[in-house]
Motif scaffolding. Structure first.
Motif, short mmCIF file in Angstrom:
data_model
loop_
_atom_site.label_atom_id
_atom_site.label_comp_id
_atom_site.label_asym_id
_atom_site.label_seq_id
_atom_site.Cartn_x
_atom_site.Cartn_y
_atom_site.Cartn_z
N VAL A 46 0.83 -1.20 0.00
CA VAL A 46 0.00 0.00 0.00
C VAL A 46 0.87 1.25 0.00
CG1 VAL A 46 -1.90 -1.16 1.16
CG2 VAL A 46 -0.21 0.08 2.52
N GLU A 47 0.38 2.27 -0.69
CA GLU A 47 1.05 3.57 -0.70
C GLU A 47 0.48 4.46 0.40
OE1 GLU A 47 3.54 6.69 -1.86
OE2 GLU A 47 3.57 4.60 -2.50
N CYS A 48 -0.86 4.46 0.51
CA CYS A 48 -1.51 5.24 1.57
C CYS A 48 -1.73 4.33 2.78
CB CYS A 48 -2.83 5.82 1.09
SG CYS A 48 -3.71 6.78 2.38
N GLN A 49 -1.02 4.58 3.85
CA GLN A 49 -1.11 3.72 5.03
C GLN A 49 -2.44 3.85 5.74
OE1 GLN A 49 1.18 1.38 5.85
NE2 GLN A 49 2.19 2.01 3.95
N LYS A 50 -3.18 4.91 5.47
CA LYS A 50 -4.48 5.11 6.13
C LYS A 50 -5.57 4.26 5.47
CE LYS A 50 -6.71 7.24 9.41
NZ LYS A 50 -6.31 7.07 10.82
N CYS A 51 -5.76 4.45 4.18
CA CYS A 51 -6.90 3.79 3.52
C CYS A 51 -6.52 2.50 2.81
CB CYS A 51 -7.57 4.74 2.55
SG CYS A 51 -6.62 5.05 1.04
N GLY A 52 -5.21 2.23 2.69
CA GLY A 52 -4.78 0.99 2.03
C GLY A 52 -4.74 1.07 0.53
N ARG A 53 -4.76 2.27 -0.03
CA ARG A 53 -4.69 2.41 -1.48
C ARG A 53 -3.29 2.06 -1.96
NH1 ARG A 53 -7.96 4.97 -5.26
NH2 ARG A 53 -6.93 5.76 -7.13
N TYR A 54 -3.21 1.49 -3.15
CA TYR A 54 -1.96 1.04 -3.73
C TYR A 54 -1.20 2.18 -4.42
CZ TYR A 54 -5.55 0.89 -7.28
OH TYR A 54 -6.62 1.22 -8.07
N GLU A 55 -1.77 3.38 -4.43
CA GLU A 55 -1.12 4.57 -4.96
C GLU A 55 -1.53 5.77 -4.12
OE1 GLU A 55 -2.52 4.68 -8.97
OE2 GLU A 55 -4.58 5.14 -8.41
N LYS A 56 -0.99 6.93 -4.40
CA LYS A 56 -1.27 8.11 -3.60
C LYS A 56 -2.77 8.37 -3.54
CE LYS A 56 0.37 12.84 -2.90
NZ LYS A 56 1.27 13.91 -3.42
N CYS A 57 -3.28 8.70 -2.36
CA CYS A 57 -4.73 8.87 -2.17
C CYS A 57 -5.06 10.32 -1.88
CB CYS A 57 -5.22 7.98 -1.03
SG CYS A 57 -6.99 8.17 -0.74
N TYR A 58 -5.72 10.97 -2.82
CA TYR A 58 -6.10 12.37 -2.63
C TYR A 58 -7.33 12.52 -1.76
CZ TYR A 58 -2.57 13.33 -6.15
OH TYR A 58 -1.38 13.39 -6.81
N ASP A 59 -8.14 11.48 -1.65
CA ASP A 59 -9.30 11.54 -0.75
C ASP A 59 -8.85 11.67 0.69
OD1 ASP A 59 -11.52 11.34 -2.58
OD2 ASP A 59 -10.92 9.27 -2.93
N CYS A 60 -7.81 10.92 1.06
CA CYS A 60 -7.29 11.00 2.43
C CYS A 60 -6.63 12.35 2.68
CB CYS A 60 -6.30 9.87 2.70
SG CYS A 60 -7.09 8.26 2.94
N ILE A 61 -5.99 12.90 1.67
CA ILE A 61 -5.36 14.21 1.81
C ILE A 61 -6.42 15.29 2.05
CG2 ILE A 61 -4.06 16.00 0.56
CD1 ILE A 61 -2.56 13.70 -0.85
N LYS A 62 -7.55 15.19 1.35
CA LYS A 62 -8.61 16.20 1.46
C LYS A 62 -9.45 16.05 2.73
CE LYS A 62 -9.25 16.52 -3.56
NZ LYS A 62 -10.19 16.22 -4.68
N ARG A 63 -9.54 14.82 3.25
CA ARG A 63 -10.44 14.58 4.38
C ARG A 63 -9.92 15.27 5.64
NH1 ARG A 63 -11.01 9.50 3.64
NH2 ARG A 63 -12.98 9.70 2.52
N LYS A 64 -10.79 16.08 6.25
CA LYS A 64 -10.39 16.85 7.44
C LYS A 64 -10.52 16.03 8.71
CE LYS A 64 -11.66 21.30 5.36
NZ LYS A 64 -12.54 22.48 5.47
N GLU A 65 -11.56 15.23 8.81
CA GLU A 65 -11.78 14.42 10.01
C GLU A 65 -11.85 12.95 9.62
OE1 GLU A 65 -14.31 16.96 13.15
OE2 GLU A 65 -15.36 16.66 11.24
N VAL A 66 -11.06 12.14 10.29
CA VAL A 66 -11.03 10.71 10.01
C VAL A 66 -11.38 9.95 11.28
CG1 VAL A 66 -9.65 8.77 9.17
CG2 VAL A 66 -9.22 11.07 8.28
N TYR A 67 -12.38 9.09 11.21
CA TYR A 67 -12.88 8.40 12.40
C TYR A 67 -12.48 6.93 12.45
CZ TYR A 67 -15.61 12.65 12.76
OH TYR A 67 -15.99 13.97 12.85
N PHE A 68 -11.83 6.43 11.39
CA PHE A 68 -11.35 5.05 11.42
C PHE A 68 -9.83 5.06 11.51
CE2 PHE A 68 -11.72 6.28 6.96
CZ PHE A 68 -10.53 5.86 6.40
N GLU A 69 -9.29 3.95 12.03
CA GLU A 69 -7.83 3.86 12.21
C GLU A 69 -7.13 3.64 10.87
OE1 GLU A 69 -6.46 4.42 15.31
OE2 GLU A 69 -8.57 4.89 15.73
#
Length: 240
Positions: A46-69
């Motif tokens: 995985v590239e994005c350690q938060k969401c498990g995406r295999y490439e850079k994740c712009y959704d995680c970059i944009k998200r202001k509040e994250v409620y899952f680990e």
């Protein structure tokens, strides 16, 4: 770890469970022929350690509040995987369910190993609920079936913690903004006395869904759980 898990599953049935072609040998995994096995776009790293995406994740970059680990998924949501899921989810081919559950072993093992390092374990598995309208239309909840399968494999209790109080259209046809707006108040915590609390120690909960697209569904569902429970929520999805 990935390859060692795959080697466990190579049924000797002569017919592929997906395309029904005659298998020339038993090298295909999960009862699949070689061609179907080779078409699986596994997420091996995985590239994005938060969401498990295999490439850079712009959704995680944009998200202001994250409620899952974190979230971890088995496969990339390619055209082939979209067809596999559609056959099970929309055309009711539940013979594919054991295949999808076995494919979830790899991301589930990843979550379990990450959590067990400080000698912790998961307290329960829950899942994204369907609205009554969607459940009546489909006849089953794919996320619930996947959760029940994983629960049996690992001996973790499956507890429904959420209800869907609003019926929204299919999320796959919506923009990111529409998803966020639709999901603001769609989930409600479902009081459940079977869940054993641990005082001040957070519960560790796996939240199952079939596909992680933008993460809006997982994030809002996790928020609804955490408003009522002292918990850490970990996403487990079949496709990303």
């Amino acid at each position: 770890m990935f390859d060692s898990i795959l080697k466990l599953f190579s049924p000797s049935n002569s017919q592929c469970v997906f395309c029904h072609a005659q298998k020339k040998n038993n090298k295909g995994m999960f009862g699949l022929c070689d061609l179907c096995t080779q078409s699986i776009p596994w997420i091996r790293s995985v590239e994005c350690q938060k969401c498990g995406r295999y490439e850079k994740c712009y959704d995680c970059i944009k998200r202001k509040e994250v409620y899952f680990e974190v979230n971890r998924s088995a496969v990339q949501y390619s055209d082939e995987m979209r067809e596999w899921l559609a056959r099970y989810k929309y055309r009711g081919d539940e013979s594919l369910l054991p295949l999808l559950i076995e494919m979830l072993r790899f991301p589930c093992e990843s979550l379990i190993q990450a959590l067990s390092r400080p000698k912790k374990q998961f307290d329960c598995i829950t899942y994204i609920p369907l609205s009554p309208e969607r459940l009546a239309e489909r006849g089953f909840n794919q996320a619930e079936q996947l959760a029940q399968g994983i629960g049996k494999l690992y001996g973790i209790p499956v507890i429904p913690l959420l209800v869907r109080v609003l019926h929204s259209g299919k999320q796959s046809y919506k923009t990111r903004g529409q998803r966020l707006s639709d999901l603001q108040h769609v989930f409600k915590y479902r009081d459940n006395s079977t869940l054993e609390l641990k005082g001040d120690t957070p519960l560790n909960i796996i939240l199952v869904d079939d596909v992680y697209t933008t993460g809006s569904t997982l994030n809002q569902a996790s928020s609804s759980i955490r408003k009522h429970l002292n918990a850490q929520v970990y996403g487990l999805t079949w496709a990303r």
